[in-house]
Design a protein around this motif. Structure first.
Motif, mmCIF file in Angstrom:
data_model
loop_
_atom_site.group_PDB
_atom_site.id
_atom_site.type_symbol
_atom_site.label_atom_id
_atom_site.label_comp_id
_atom_site.label_asym_id
_atom_site.label_seq_id
_atom_site.Cartn_x
_atom_site.Cartn_y
_atom_site.Cartn_z
ATOM 1 N N ALA A 105 -9.086 4.009 -2.278
ATOM 2 C CA ALA A 105 -7.914 3.247 -2.680
ATOM 3 C C ALA A 105 -8.079 2.733 -4.099
ATOM 4 O O ALA A 105 -9.207 2.438 -4.526
ATOM 5 N N SER B 130 -8.509 -0.260 1.091
ATOM 6 C CA SER B 130 -7.338 -0.964 0.546
ATOM 7 C C SER B 130 -7.565 -2.473 0.592
ATOM 8 O O SER B 130 -7.198 -3.195 -0.342
ATOM 9 N N VAL C 274 0.848 -1.195 0.000
ATOM 10 C CA VAL C 274 0.000 0.000 0.000
ATOM 11 C C VAL C 274 0.880 1.240 0.000
ATOM 12 O O VAL C 274 1.874 1.315 0.723
#
Ligand code: ADP
Length: 174
Positions: free
Chosen positions: A68, A106, A22
């Motif tokens: 995300a 995410s 990430v």
């Protein structure tokens, strides 16, 4: 779906052997300092090319805070980078829901990618100014509270203080 195993490591997010890593991105998706700079430097130009395509196709006004999106990981050991935009810390406004959303969103994107292992940095704790202990509690609670097919969530902490903060947060939620 079960809760993922949470692991902590001290290290560099760009070196992680995970299905997805990430990025603590900014909404422009066009790169920045900290984690963002390191990912683009080590991952090479393919990541930025993907980001530019995403901007052109979906995020002309930028990726909103708390959301995300995935790109290639270029030359990084990971398969994909998931870019998420953390909130800037504010003393006058509670933005913790947006920070939790970075982790949830995410993981949702990781599920779409079929990722089993996902490595996160401590989103918003650098340039965006979030106090580490609080950010760690929000991060751990968000991951614990998310239904996902991801099996391992690895928090990659850059320094000892961050590692200790995440250890304490994990102990609180044990
Ligand atoms: P933000 O803009 O969301 O605050 P930063 O990238 O400035 O994001 O910092 C987020 C956290 O990541 C900080 O705690 C910082 O020390 C840490 N960090 C910086 N570089 C790396 C790296 N290469 N790997 C892992 N963590 C990093």
């Amino acid at each position: 779906m079960t809760a993922p195993t949470i692991t902590l490591v001290r290290g560099d997010i760009t070196e992680q052997d995970a299905d997805a890593v990430v990025n603590a991105a900014n909404s422009s998706l066009l790169g920045g300092g900290g984690v963002d700079g390191a990912i683009h430097r080590r991952g090479g130009p393919e990541i930025l090319a993907d980001c530019r395509r995403l901007r052109a196709s979906h995020y002309g006004k930028g990726l909103p805070t708390g959301r995300a999106v995935a790109t290639t990981a270029g030359r990084l050991p990971a398969r994909n980078v998931i870019h998420t935009v953390g909130p800037v810390h504010s003393a006058s406004e509670d933005r913790s829901g947006l920070l939790a959303s970075c982790y949830r969103e995410s993981l949702r994107v990781a599920d779409e990618l079929g990722a089993a292992t996902v490595a996160f940095p401590a989103v918003s704790t650098g340039v965006y100014g979030w106090p580490m202990a609080d950010a760690a509690r929000i991060a751990v609670a968000a991951v614990r509270g998310t239904e996902t097919s991801v099996r391992e969530v690895r928090f990659v902490l850059f320094d000892e203080a961050a590692y200790i903060a995440f250890q304490a947060a994990l102990a609180e939620y044990a």
